[in-house]
Structure formats: structure tokens, C-alpha cells
Write an enzyme that holds these catalytic residues in place. Structure first.
Site, PDB file in Angstrom:
ATOM      1  CB  ALA A   1      -4.450   1.095  11.268  1.00  0.00           C
TER       2      ALA A   1
ATOM      3  CG  PHE B   1      -4.091  -2.586   9.605  1.00  0.00           C
ATOM      4  CD1 PHE B   1      -2.835  -3.184   9.403  1.00  0.00           C
ATOM      5  CD2 PHE B   1      -4.381  -2.175  10.853  1.00  0.00           C
ATOM      6  CE1 PHE B   1      -2.273  -3.279  10.412  1.00  0.00           C
ATOM      7  CE2 PHE B   1      -3.512  -2.519  11.701  1.00  0.00           C
ATOM      8  CZ  PHE B   1      -2.515  -3.158  11.690  1.00  0.00           C
TER       9      PHE B   1
ATOM     10  CB  THR C   1       5.240   0.096  -2.404  1.00  0.00           C
ATOM     11  OG1 THR C   1       6.107  -0.379  -1.133  1.00  0.00           O
ATOM     12  CG2 THR C   1       6.122   0.063  -3.621  1.00  0.00           C
TER      13      THR C   1
ATOM     14  NE  ARG D   1      -0.388   4.953   8.791  1.00  0.00           N
ATOM     15  CZ  ARG D   1      -0.670   3.823   9.072  1.00  0.00           C
ATOM     16  NH1 ARG D   1      -0.961   3.406  10.426  1.00  0.00           N
ATOM     17  NH2 ARG D   1      -0.404   2.616   8.550  1.00  0.00           N
TER      18      ARG D   1
ATOM     19  CD1 TRP E   1       9.035  -3.379  -3.740  1.00  0.00           C
ATOM     20  CD2 TRP E   1       9.982  -4.356  -5.529  1.00  0.00           C
ATOM     21  NE1 TRP E   1      10.134  -4.163  -3.330  1.00  0.00           N
ATOM     22  CE2 TRP E   1      10.665  -4.698  -4.470  1.00  0.00           C
ATOM     23  CE3 TRP E   1      10.183  -5.125  -6.858  1.00  0.00           C
ATOM     24  CZ2 TRP E   1      11.691  -5.768  -4.337  1.00  0.00           C
ATOM     25  CZ3 TRP E   1      11.367  -6.139  -6.715  1.00  0.00           C
ATOM     26  CH2 TRP E   1      12.031  -6.201  -5.567  1.00  0.00           C
TER      27      TRP E   1
ATOM     28  CE  LYS F   1      -2.918   0.092   3.416  1.00  0.00           C
ATOM     29  NZ  LYS F   1      -2.036   0.515   4.376  1.00  0.00           N
TER      30      LYS F   1
ATOM     31  CE  LYS G   1       3.118  -2.597   8.206  1.00  0.00           C
ATOM     32  NZ  LYS G   1       3.819  -1.489   7.951  1.00  0.00           N
TER      33      LYS G   1
ATOM     34  CG  PHE H   1       4.195 -10.015  -6.422  1.00  0.00           C
ATOM     35  CD1 PHE H   1       5.331 -10.298  -5.759  1.00  0.00           C
ATOM     36  CD2 PHE H   1       3.223  -9.246  -6.111  1.00  0.00           C
ATOM     37  CE1 PHE H   1       5.482  -9.605  -4.643  1.00  0.00           C
ATOM     38  CE2 PHE H   1       3.445  -8.680  -4.980  1.00  0.00           C
ATOM     39  CZ  PHE H   1       4.424  -8.791  -4.093  1.00  0.00           C
TER      40      PHE H   1
END
Length: 558
Positions: free
Chosen positions: A274, A302, A74, A95, A411, A72, A106, A383
Site C-alpha cells: 500500500a 493503511f 475486520t 486483498r 470483532w 480495517k 503483523k 473496545f
């Protein structure tokens, strides 16, 4: 093929001096406070003195998270860089990362691959000290509260009914439950206590929703820290702590300015949980980003059932914001996990698993389009293992809801990989007008507001309120706290309150276990399931891989 790590990519970037980034964001140097060459704080006076109109606001949200990852942040950064490449004047509002996840499971929260905000190491570690200031203000209030009781307890506070915890910005399960004030009369009043992680502190929520120093002080004064022996709430204002807390937060309240790898201005400020809080960057940073760009891309934490719901029902309601478009991020891999596939099998084409998992995406999209009535696009974070058939399946299913799907390769490709998504976002902003609607009427009862979110957004049948929670709802209603938004804390891994229920579960009820007021933030916190406000570290913490060499160069952050 060996890929560079996120930190290696970030360290190869030739950053522009932050004065150049401020110039791009139309910020006069008189408002810029430099924190070295590549970070700055911006004086909030800019908001009062600029005559620039607000730009378009784009919210990036996602499907329900899985261990496969969604990307998200990214996507948010790559979309902004994509908008810049097609000639738009753009800003990002994000954030700040918490040290807990950075050293835990994470990792950091500055994007990934070729879509990152930099300096990545600084942003993920101490940055400009905002979280330290928030922790200090939180703990000053805790110290003044216990000191008041020690010095005679003029306010008649019941030590068994103190609701205010200390905090630290670290995953440390050892601190969840503590006994303090031990060691005799001179060392305080013995009581049960505990710590939250800093991002779960109400000070963080207050900080992120405040529009000025004056508003900050008003909110701080309303924070409830406990109750008296005769059930009356005791506030930070009663303890005369507000002025000193505001003094600690004065500089932190100024939004931070940094840049993406491609030199797009990024306002990175605040970072509430969140689930226990509203999960968005500060109102002040969002407003500043909107004034300083024609397009502002922001994100919520999230999946859309948590982050977007709170962004729309709490932040937008309080700050008077209306998004012009919403991006829902999904990956083929994550949707196959929602369809019951094991993480080790995700590289193989499996349309049956995708068919079982895609209702998760469709429910989120339907909520944005038909509950909140906002223009929407699905961004598939592609991907290398995704097949054309799998992508075509997602495109066809979203088309049935009248929503376009765009592939994102930010990405791997940075802004170039977000150009198609950027063009669709511009089209939505220019051609499709939303009719923004909240999911509930704020003046409805606490119980009905919870039920509205569960039935309309989660897709559940209703709610079950435990007797203790019912008593709390009645008490809060009697105290006049029933006409404010609800902030439902539940697992991020399911639409329901059971993390094992993947996809788009049906015929479930959500159990309300605990209801409390964050009077300073201005919302009711509704606890469902097992919500952890102080996480722990995993068996192998990310911290084990982080190091710094003799030249001060950090490695191992991701």
C-alpha cells in the site's frame, strides 16, 4: 475471561460448500473452478456474459495506523455481514495476505474475531497459489534479462543500470542487497542485485490493475527492466518474455471466491503493497463483486492518506469506478496514541489525549468529504475499555464536519455488531449523492501532482525534490511518462514523511528522494522517507508460534 484466538474461532466455523457460496453470489457453476470444498476460482468470462448491473461500491479505509490497531479488514467483513443481516444482497472484495507479515509482526490479513474470511489458514498461507505464480513470472523475467546479457547482450543493456529485482514472498533482510553472477564466466555476469518481497513487485501491481489477459500482456510488455548504455529503456517486450510470463499468470488472474464466517461471498484476489504500489485487491475481483451483489464492500491499505488516496486516484481512475460511500475506521485507543499516550496507558479514560489525537481522524474525514467529495461515515471499532465520554467526544467532533459516527463491535459480535453501521451505509448510498473528484489532474506535471497530494491530502506545505529525483523527473517527462498517476511511497505512520510526527502535523515539507516509473502498472512511483521493499523479521517472529499437529490442524496463526 479467556477469549478464543482468531484461528480457533475460524476452525469452529461450519463452512458452506463453495458451490453454495457461488449460488449466493449469482455465479453459475459453469464459471466455477473448484479448489477443494471451500475455495474456487471464477472464470473472468462471467464479466463479459452477465447482464447484471453494477451494485453500490463501499470503500473501507482508516485513520493513520498505530501499534494499537484499527481493525480495517475486520470492519470490512463485519460490515458486509451486517448488510446481509438487514436483507441486502452483498459481496466482499479483499486483498490476499502476504506470507511476509503472516510470519513476521503483523500476522495474517483475513479479519479477526467473529468477522473473518475462511478457510483462514488457507487464505493466510498458500491459498490458490496466486502469489507463487506472480513470484515465478517476476523471476522468469529476471532470469531472461541476465541470460540475455550473458548470451551476447544484443540489446546493449548496461548491467549497472538494471532496475528489475528478483522477489520472494517472505520477510528476508539478508536478500536486500546481493552480489550475483559470481564464480567465473560460465555462471553469469557479476553485478549488484537485490530482492523485493513479492507484494512489492511491479508484476503484482500489473496483475491487480489488468482487466483481461490481453490487457495483462500489454502491461507486461511495457515493464521497464533497465536501460541501455545510451540511456534507452529496455522492456519485458524487448526481451520476448511476455508470452511465457502471461502463461504463468493465466490461472492466477481468475478471482478467488471464499466466504465470511457468516456465509457472505468474498472475492479475495491480489495484494500489492500500500505504499510502494496502490494497495488494493484486483480490478477484476472488484468488478466481479460489483456485478454479483447489490452492495460490495472493499478496503484499501493503511490509512486513508495512502490506501484511499491510491484507491481513488489510481484504481478508480484506471478502472472507471466510483465509490458510493466511504467508511473511515477509527479506535479510541489509536486516537489516544496519536495524542501522545503510551500504549500501556490506553485502557484509562483520557479526554485530553483524545483531543490531541482526534485531528488525525478529522483530517482523513475532511479529505474524503471535501477533497474527493464522497459521502462518509466514521466507524468506531469499540473496545471494552472505551468510555461513553470518549465515544461521545468523537461523535460530537465528527458531527461538526457533517459526518455521522457509528459504533462497530464486529470483532466480538460478527455481523450483528455491524448492523447500525450497515444501516448508515445504506442511507448514504440511497440519500447522499457524491460528486467524486480526483485530488489532481492526471495531465498536470509530475511535480504538480506530487505537490497536490502533499498539500491537499497530507496537509503539508509543499515538497522538496532532491537533485537526483529532479533529474529522474526530467528524464521520465522526456520519455513521455508525465501524464500518468503518481503513487507516493511514504511511511504509513504519519501524514508526513516522518513516522514520529503523529496526529495531524502541520507546516512540514515532504522530501522526494527517488522517482521511477512502473510503466506496466501505469503509474510513477515517488519514494519519500525510508521505504523498505524487502522487510525483515522481528526479534520474535510470529512464525515461532505456528505449528501443525499430527492431524494436519494448524495452530498459532493470528
Amino acid at each position: 475471561m479467556a477469549y478464543l484466538t482468531d484461528i480457533e474461532i475460524a476452525q469452529q466455523c461450519e463452512m458452506e460448500h463453495i458451490s453454495k457460496i457461488a449460488e449466493k453470489a449469482h455465479v453459475d457453476e459453469k464459471y466455477v473452478e473448484f479448489y477443494g470444498k471451500y475455495k474456487a476460482k471464477i472464470d473472468p468470462a462471467l464479466l463479459k456474459e452477465t447482464d447484471r448491473p453494477d451494485g453500490k461500491l463501499i470503500l473501507v479505509t482508516a485513520i493513520t495506523p498505530t501499534p494499537a490497531g484499527e481493525g480495517k479488514t475486520t470492519t470490512t467483513i463485519g460490515l458486509a455481514d451486517g448488510l446481509k443481516l438487514i436483507g441486502k444482497d452483498v459481496t466482499v472484495a479483499l486483498r490476499e495476505p502476504s506470507l511476509g507479515p503472516v510470519f513476521g509482526v503483523k500476522g495474517g490479513a483475513a479479519g479477526g474475531g467473529y468477522a473473518q474470511v475462511v478457510p483462514m489458514e488457507d487464505i493466510n498461507l498458500h491459498f490458490t497459489g496466486d502469489f507463487h505464480a506472480i513470484g515465478a513470472a517476476n523471476n522468469l523475467l529476471a532470469a531472461m534479462l541476465d541470460n540475455h546479457i550473458q548470451q551476447g547482450n544484443a540489446l546493449n543493456i548496461d548491467p549497472r543500470r538494471i532496475t528489475w529485482k528478483r522477489c520472494v514472498d517472505m520477510n528476508d533482510r539478508q536478500l536486500r542487497f546481493v552480489l550475483d553472477g559470481m564464480g567465473g564466466k560460465a555462471n553469469g555476469v557479476p553485478r549488484e542485485d537485490g530482492f523485493d518481497i513479492t507484494v512489492a513487485s511491479e508484476i503484482m501491481a500489473v496483475f491487480c490493475l489488468s482487466s483481461s489477459i490481453h490487457d495483462l500482456k500489454e502491461r507486461l510488455s511495457r515493464i521497464i527492466v533497465g536501460y541501455t548504455y545510451d540511456d534507452k529503456p529496455v522492456t519485458a517486450g524487448d526481451l520476448k518474455a511476455v508470452g511465457a510470463m502471461a502463461a504463468l499468470l493465466k490461472d492466477a488472474l481468475k478471482p478467488n471466491l471464499v466466504q465470511t464466517l457468516e456465509g457472505t461471498p468474498a472475492f479475495v484476489h491480489g495484494g500489492p503493497f500500500a505504499n510502494i504500489a496502490h494497495g488494493c485487491n484486483s480490478v477484476m475481483a472488484t468488478r466481479m463483486a460489483l456485478k454479483m451483489g447489490d452492495y460490495t464492500v472493499t478496503e484499501a491499505g493503511f490509512g486513508a492518506d495512502l490506501g484511499a488516496e491510491k484507491f481513488l486516484d489510481i484504481k478508480c481512475r484506471m478502472a472507471g469506478l466510483t465509490p458510493d460511500a466511504v467508511v473511515v475506521v477509527a479506535t479510541v485507543r489509536a486516537l489516544k496514541m496519536h495524542g501522545g499516550l503510551d500504549k500501556k496507558q490506553l485502557a484509562t479514560e483520557d479526554l485530553a489525549a483524545l483531543e490531541k489525537g482526534i485531528p488525525n481522524l478529522l483530517r482523513h474525514v475532511n479529505n474524503i468529504k471535501n477533497v474527493y467529495k464522497l459521502p462518509c461515515v466514521v466507524a468506531v471499532n469499540r473496545f471494552p475499555t472505551d468510555t461513553d465520554k470518549e465515544i461521545e467526544f468523537i461523535i460530537a467532533k465528527c458531527k461538526e464536519l457533517g459526518v455521522n459516527t457509528k459504533l462497530s463491535t464486529v470483532w466480538a459480535d460478527g455481523g450483528k455488531g455491524g448492523i447500525e453501521l450497515a444501516r448508515e451505509v445504506v442511507r448514504l448510498c440511497e440519500e447522499e449523492k457524491g460528486d467524486f473528484t480526483f485530488s489532481y489532474d492526471v495531465n498536470d506535471s509530475i511535480e504538480n501532482k506530487i505537490r497536490a497530494v502533499v498539500t491537499k491530502i497530507y496537509g503539508g506545505d509543499g515538497i522538496s525534490i532532491l537533485p537526483a529525483a529532479k533529474k529522474q523527473i526530467d528524464q521520465l517527462t522526456a520519455l513521455g511518462f508525465d501524464k500518468i498517476p503518481v503513487c507516493i511511497a511514504k511511511t504509513q505512520y504519519s501524514f508526513s514523511d516522518d513516522p514520529a510526527k503523529l496526529g495531524a502535523p502541520e507546516h512540514f515539507t515532504v522530501t522526494v528522494k527517488n522517482v521511477k516509473v512502473s510503466a506496466g502498472a501505469g503509474f510513477i512511483v515517488v519514494l519519500t522517507g525510508d521505504i523498505m521493499t524487502m522487510p525483515g523479521l522481528p526479534r520474535v517472529p510470529a512464525a515461532e508460534k505456528i505449528d501443525v499437529d499430527d492431524d494436519g490442524r494448524i495452530t498459532g496463526l493470528f
